[in-house]
Design a protein around this motif. Structure first.
Motif: not given
Length: 323
Positions: A109-116
């Motif tokens: 979930l974090a990879a797309p949500a917090l994607n730079p």
């Protein structure tokens, strides 16, 4: 025209439920063609993980506590960003490599949500609408929801999260890693490693592609058949605006790296409604619902959907009614 093949004989009769089938086809192919390359990229990385990553090596880098692993997964999501589709095959592989499911799901979930790249795209899309505020709010609210979800994952047992066929699937790669499959090719081992890598890529890509197609079809029908003119009075409402943003994110199924460009130009929506769209979309939508069902228990997917969207709505609502 290409989409002429999708025209149905509706002349002389009202369209079925107001649906324009050429628009449905256009939306369907747009979602599939946007997601499939990233899905293939995820399958390739997943194949590399399966063949070349020693079993248990990732687990050694993680904190001992599950909650510490949640924060480590969020940090990994910023350092190793992926889109929603490409993260799914990789998560399945690292779970089989010994990573706790709670940590793996948090990273998913974090990879797309917090994607730079998604944050940079947000700044670019809102460059005339207070971009830094939108970037900070998107990152902050996404991180808050991820912590909430990660701690919920940490309380669950693996059998409560993973499908039975996933738990009982082949574990050869985790238990007896082939010493010949290293990053340095050895004589006579290259062909076997290539075969295993190719097989893993094909299995992961085709195994998840069906769920992408199902989700894209559902999203195309819902998004093209919905009367968007109704959103004008709703999008500015303090309570209904965030709900409309969340619902629109669920229906459109956009990639987190491009969603800001769509919602930034959506005039009927207030800032909180746009923010709800940006926070909820990368966590789960119609497309991701079917992707997640390929590996996780339906109860987990339904719980994730309710908690992710509920937490997003409450945070945005509190922000909207602040003094």
């Amino acid at each position: 025209m290409f989409f002429a093949a999708f025209d149905l004989p509706t002349k002389g009769a009202p369209p079925l439920l107001g649906i324009s089938w050429p628009d449905v086809a256009l939306s369907f192919f747009a979602i599939v063609l946007e997601g499939a390359p990233f899905l293939l990229l995820g399958a390739i990385v997943s194949g590399l993980v399966d063949v070349f990553l020693p079993a248990g090596s990732v687990k050694k880098w993680l904190p001992q506590s599950k909650r510490g692993g949640v924060f480590a997964a969020m940090g990994a999501g910023m350092i190793f960003p992926l889109c929603e589709c490409s993260a799914m095959p990789i998560v399945q592989r690292i779970i089989r490599k010994g990573v706790p499911p709670a940590v793996a799901l948090t990273y998913m979930l974090a990879a797309p949500a917090l994607n730079p790249l998604a944050l940079f795209g947000t700044w670019l899309a809102f460059r005339n609408q207070d971009p830094w505020l939108m970037v900070m709010l998107r990152f902050g609210f996404s991180a808050a929801v991820l912590i909430f979800l990660g701690f919920w994952f940490a309380r669950l047992r693996p059998e409560e999260m993973l499908r039975a066929d996933f738990l009982t699937g082949p574990r050869r790669a985790e238990q007896t890693p082939n010493p010949s499959l290293t990053l340095v090719p050895q004589p006579g081992a290259s062909w076997g490693g290539l075969q295993q890598f190719t097989g893993a890529v094909i299995r992961d890509f085709t195994g998840v592609l069906l769920f992408l197609i199902i989700g894209a079809a559902a999203a195309a029908i819902f998004s093209t058949g919905f009367n968007r003119s109704l959103l004008a009075p709703i999008g500015q409402n303090v309570v209904l605006g965030p709900i409309a943003g969340i619902v629109l994110a669920e229906l459109l199924c956009l990639c987190s790296t491009t969603d800001a460009f769509i919602i930034a130009a959506f005039a009927p929506f207030s800032l909180p409604a746009k923010l709800a769209f940006l926070v909820a979309g990368p966590l789960i939508d119609l497309k991701l619902y079917w992707l997640y069902r390929s590996a996780f228990r339906p109860s987990l997917v339904h719980g994730l959907w309710l908690r992710a969207l509920g937490a997003t709505f409450l945070l945005i609502l509190l922000y909207s009614i602040r003094p």
